[in-house]
Design an enzyme around this catalytic site. Structure first.
Site: not given
Length: 169
Positions: A133-135
């Site tokens: 999600h964050e990448i």
């Protein structure tokens, strides 16, 4: 403790790829602390520098008190399992709405720590979902882009309605 303003969807800065971090200094450490403080206040379990308008590849995760907060600089997915899982996701930039997103069940990432040393980490379940999600966010892909068009449109309408109602109150 510095809580920074969070960039809200549909701000176009959320669609821009973040730049790699090249300087590992006290400014980077201060940014990581600000991210942690901002994430906790949101509240959330993960945040990127672009969420506060800083276009750098920095992620802070805090999934539980036992492991504490972890900072990932310039993270990249090196390997992802063929097995997939569904997990409910949301964003500090789009509070109050969430939906299930399909992600790889396990991933291996490489990243740098706050001193610039290269690290690797294998994860599964929630931590693997958070890494992906964050990448994605660092690459300029907001999480709702992983939903079908219909689900995405419904979710955006719900968020817009919630935002209008909170401004009226």
């Amino acid at each position: 403790m510095t809580i920074r303003p969070i960039v809200r969807y549909p701000d176009l800065r959320l669609a821009l790829p973040a730049r790699p971090v090249t300087t590992f200094d006290d400014g980077l450490r201060a940014l990581a602390i600000d991210l942690l403080d901002t994430m906790r206040a949101a509240p959330g379990i993960g945040i990127t520098a672009p969420h506060i308008g800083v276009p750098l590849r920095v992620v802070v995760l805090e999934l539980d008190a036992k492991t504490g907060a972890q900072t990932y600089i310039n993270p990249r997915i090196e390997w992802a399992s063929p097995e997939m899982i569904l997990h409910k996701e949301g964003s500090v930039s789009m509070p109050g709405v969430n939906d299930e997103v399909q992600r790889h069940a396990r991933v291996r990432i490489s990243y740098q720590d706050l001193d610039g040393a290269t690290q690797t980490e294998e994860s599964d379940g929630l931590r693997a979902v958070c890494h992906q999600h964050e990448i994605d966010q660092l690459d300029g892909m907001f999480w709702i882009q992983r939903l079908s068009r219909l689900k995405r449109e419904r979710l955006v309408k719900k968020f817009e309605k919630m935002s209008r109602n909170s401004q009226v109150s």
